[in-house]
Design a protein around this motif. Structure first.
Motif: not given
Length: 410
Positions: A154-166, A257-273
């Motif tokens: 969320a910090g990465s996303l909001v930070g990008g939006m703030v920088l885009a506006a300022t 943000a997408w990189a962090v999302t991908a990292e979280v997803l690998i945490f969720l599926v690690f044991n299975r894969l």
């Protein structure tokens, strides 16, 4: 060695313990989600060159490898770790205000060094508190810690939006604001008293390290540290590169943000894969993904793949970082008895910390001279790390022990 008995008041779970720790993790990691992608952009905007940026980013990394274990040891010995967390959070807020002073090279470097001393231990003390909750009350560490990852996103996303506006001039205010929220959350820290077992990165645990570890373990740890360090060039300069080729601040935030999302997803599926394969195989996959990632980065723009191409490459963060960190924990779990895991974590912290600092320090001159071609150098760095992993896999190892499954949340 038997652990000291819990006092009666330590057997009572504080009210809303899991929620309070979740809020603490969220508040600690949100400003990190701003600092990592956008602090280099602020430095560039203030006129610092690539070599100066590399030093400003790397010097705190060297320092925190020394100071973090000391502060975690102090937290372990304090009457209550909550007091230490509140203290370091308060000093971090005050230290961050130094970025509002005239931005001279020496001044910004000094502020960054001071800030890292009190910012880095916050997540380590929070980890210690959360693990005490797991041991005493059966709390779920992943369910608390995942809020840190989500708020980094969320910090990465909001930070990008703030920088885009300022502009990038907003970065110090966002960092200080985030650290103030971390202080507010720290005031909610549950009171648990002293831990019965030293924190994983405590200096007290690290004193045990020299006589504990085999070449098998050390080769793995060095390999992981080098592969992880190959990310230093990207962490330091990819936002500057993206900005230079016309990618907007909002898109930069989305890419991080997408990189962090991908990292979280690998945490969720690690044991299975990956749960059924060896730690050496897991770490080898991570090293191979890092090599592929660094080879691909300089090709995206010349091939005309644009932002979608960078999203595809950022997806490899799940393997080059997420799988690497889980693989390290898997290796420690498979080879170390419980009483040695704290010292093992400490050695891993030193290896990854010093390696990352060294590569980040070299990344400034590298980017200054080679630009994005420097990613190919990072591919070589990752290949060297992979060589250490291969050497570990074929070296004599400690007596086989039953493998323990790795929690999906780490």
């Amino acid at each position: 060695m038997s652990l000291p008995p819990l006092q009666p008041d330590q057997l009572v779970k504080p009210s809303h313990f899991d929620l309070r720790l979740s809020l603490i993790f969220a508040a600690i990691f949100m400003p990190l989600g701003i600092h990592l992608p956008y602090f280099p952009l602020w430095l560039e905007g203030k006129g610092f060159n690539a070599e100066q940026i590399g030093i400003i980013l790397a010097a705190p990394m060297f320092l925190r490898v020394v100071t973090a274990p000391v502060i975690t040891a102090l937290a372990d010995r304090a009457k209550d770790r909550a007091n230490v967390l509140i203290a370091v959070a308060a000093v971090a807020v005050v230290a961050s205000l130094g970025y509002f002073l005239p931005p001279t090279y020496a001044g910004v470097l000094a502020v960054s060094l001071l800030l890292t001393v009190f910012w880095t231990p916050q997540s380590l003390v929070a980890d210690s508190l959360a693990l005490s909750g797991v041991r005493r009350f059966g709390s779920s560490y992943p369910r608390m810690r995942i809020w840190g990852s989500l708020m980094f996103l969320a910090g990465s996303l909001v930070g990008g939006m703030v920088l885009a506006a300022t502009s990038a001039d907003a970065v110090p205010a966002m960092i200080s604001g985030g650290l103030f929220l971390a202080l507010a959350a720290a005031l909610l820290t549950p009171r648990l008293g002293r831990p019965r077992r030293a924190s994983p990165l405590s200096a007290m645990e690290l004193q045990k390290a020299p006589k504990l570890f085999s070449a098998y373990f050390l080769l793995f740890v060095v390999g992981v540290g080098i592969i992880n360090a190959s990310h230093g060039f990207m962490f330091g300069f990819v936002s500057i590169y993206w900005k230079g080729i016309g990618i907007s601040d909002t898109e930069i935030g989305l890419l991080w943000a997408w990189a962090v999302t991908a990292e979280v997803l690998i945490f969720l599926v690690f044991n299975r894969l990956f749960g059924s394969i060896s730690a050496s195989a897991v770490l080898s996959i991570a090293g191979g993904a890092a090599i592929l990632r660094w080879i691909a980065y300089p090709l995206i723009e010349p091939l005309g793949l644009g932002v979608p191409g960078f999203f595809a490459v950022q997806s490899l963060h799940a393997l080059s970082t997420g799988l690497l960190l889980i693989g390290l924990q898997k290796m420690i779990g498979e080879t170390m008895p419980e009483e040695r895991t704290g010292a093992a974590q400490g050695v891993a912290f030193f290896s990854t910390g010093f390696s990352m600092a060294a590569v980040t320090l070299l990344s400034g001159p590298l980017y200054e001279r080679l630009g994005t071609t420097g990613f190919y150098v990072m591919a070589v760095v990752a290949l060297i790390g992979l060589g250490f992993i291969a050497a570990a896999a074929f070296s004599p190892r400690a007596p086989a022990r039953a493998a323990r499954p790795v929690s999906r949340g780490r």
